[in-house]
Write a protein that holds these residues in place. Structure first.
Motif, PDB file in Angstrom:
ATOM      1  N   PHE A  28     -74.236 -21.487  18.903  1.00 22.40           N
ATOM      2  CA  PHE A  28     -74.988 -20.359  19.188  1.00 22.40           C
ATOM      3  C   PHE A  28     -75.447 -19.717  18.130  1.00 22.40           C
ATOM      4  CE2 PHE A  28     -70.597 -19.429  17.955  1.00 22.40           C
ATOM      5  CZ  PHE A  28     -70.733 -18.247  16.873  1.00 22.40           C
ATOM      6  N   ILE A  29     -75.316 -19.801  16.934  1.00 21.32           N
ATOM      7  CA  ILE A  29     -75.873 -19.446  15.907  1.00 21.32           C
ATOM      8  C   ILE A  29     -77.298 -19.974  15.832  1.00 21.32           C
ATOM      9  CG2 ILE A  29     -75.862 -19.546  13.152  1.00 21.32           C
ATOM     10  CD1 ILE A  29     -72.828 -19.371  13.350  1.00 21.32           C
ATOM     11  N   GLU A  86     -79.030 -20.975  17.999  1.00 23.15           N
ATOM     12  CA  GLU A  86     -79.952 -20.145  19.046  1.00 23.15           C
ATOM     13  C   GLU A  86     -80.416 -18.887  18.545  1.00 23.15           C
ATOM     14  OE1 GLU A  86     -81.826 -19.581  22.786  1.00 23.15           O
ATOM     15  OE2 GLU A  86     -80.811 -21.595  21.943  1.00 23.15           O
ATOM     16  N   TYR A  87     -79.366 -18.046  17.969  1.00 25.40           N
ATOM     17  CA  TYR A  87     -79.772 -16.860  17.396  1.00 25.40           C
ATOM     18  C   TYR A  87     -80.921 -16.755  16.384  1.00 25.40           C
ATOM     19  CZ  TYR A  87     -78.815 -12.192  15.264  1.00 25.40           C
ATOM     20  OH  TYR A  87     -79.180 -10.980  14.615  1.00 25.40           O
ATOM     21  N   ILE A  88     -80.890 -17.474  15.319  1.00 23.82           N
ATOM     22  CA  ILE A  88     -81.899 -17.629  14.100  1.00 23.82           C
ATOM     23  C   ILE A  88     -82.886 -18.491  14.350  1.00 23.82           C
ATOM     24  CG2 ILE A  88     -79.858 -17.086  12.508  1.00 23.82           C
ATOM     25  CD1 ILE A  88     -80.071 -20.117  11.659  1.00 23.82           C
TER      26      ILE A  88
END
Length: 129
Positions: A1-2, A4-6
């Protein structure tokens, strides 16, 4: 998920390491991942935690995830724990880090005063946000 976020930040380089994928926590774990981590060195490592014990230090709930973060800590100059204050009133079943391995803790303003004093006594910086 990180990742995807960055992914849209041009200043960030995303490197994903292999291993067994745990859907619920959206992380990879296992011996393959632990071997891959050894190829790296990081200055700062940010890790979550599942619990806290004044004598044992920070604790986890999942053995495989805990093993991975221990290997990650071995390649880091500094370990920062990112956690909400509720984790200071519960304890996981697996020892994650002794207090001597932690440089700082970032948590919310509701950390129990006695737990904050214990961290400060152990020379761990406490940042409340």
């Amino acid at each position: 998920f990180i990742s995807e976020y960055i992914k849209d930040y041009n200043s960030c380089k995303v490197i994903l390491l292999g291993g067994e994928y745990q859907k619920k926590s959206q992380v990879t774990v296992g011996p393959l991942l632990k071997e891959m981590i050894k190829f790296f060195h990081v200055r700062l490592l940010f890790i979550g935690t599942d619990g806290f014990d004044e004598n044992l230090g920070f604790t986890g709930k999942d053995l495989m995830r805990t093993e991975v973060v221990q290997v990650m800590a071995n390649i880091a100059d500094e370990v920062t724990i990112l956690t909400d204050s509720s984790k200071f009133i519960q304890r996981g079943t697996v020892i994650q880090f002794p207090l001597s391995d932690v440089t700082r803790v970032i948590t919310d303003k509701n950390i129990p005063l006695e737990k904050e004093k214990k961290l400060l006594k152990e020379k761990i910086e406490v940042i409340k946000v």
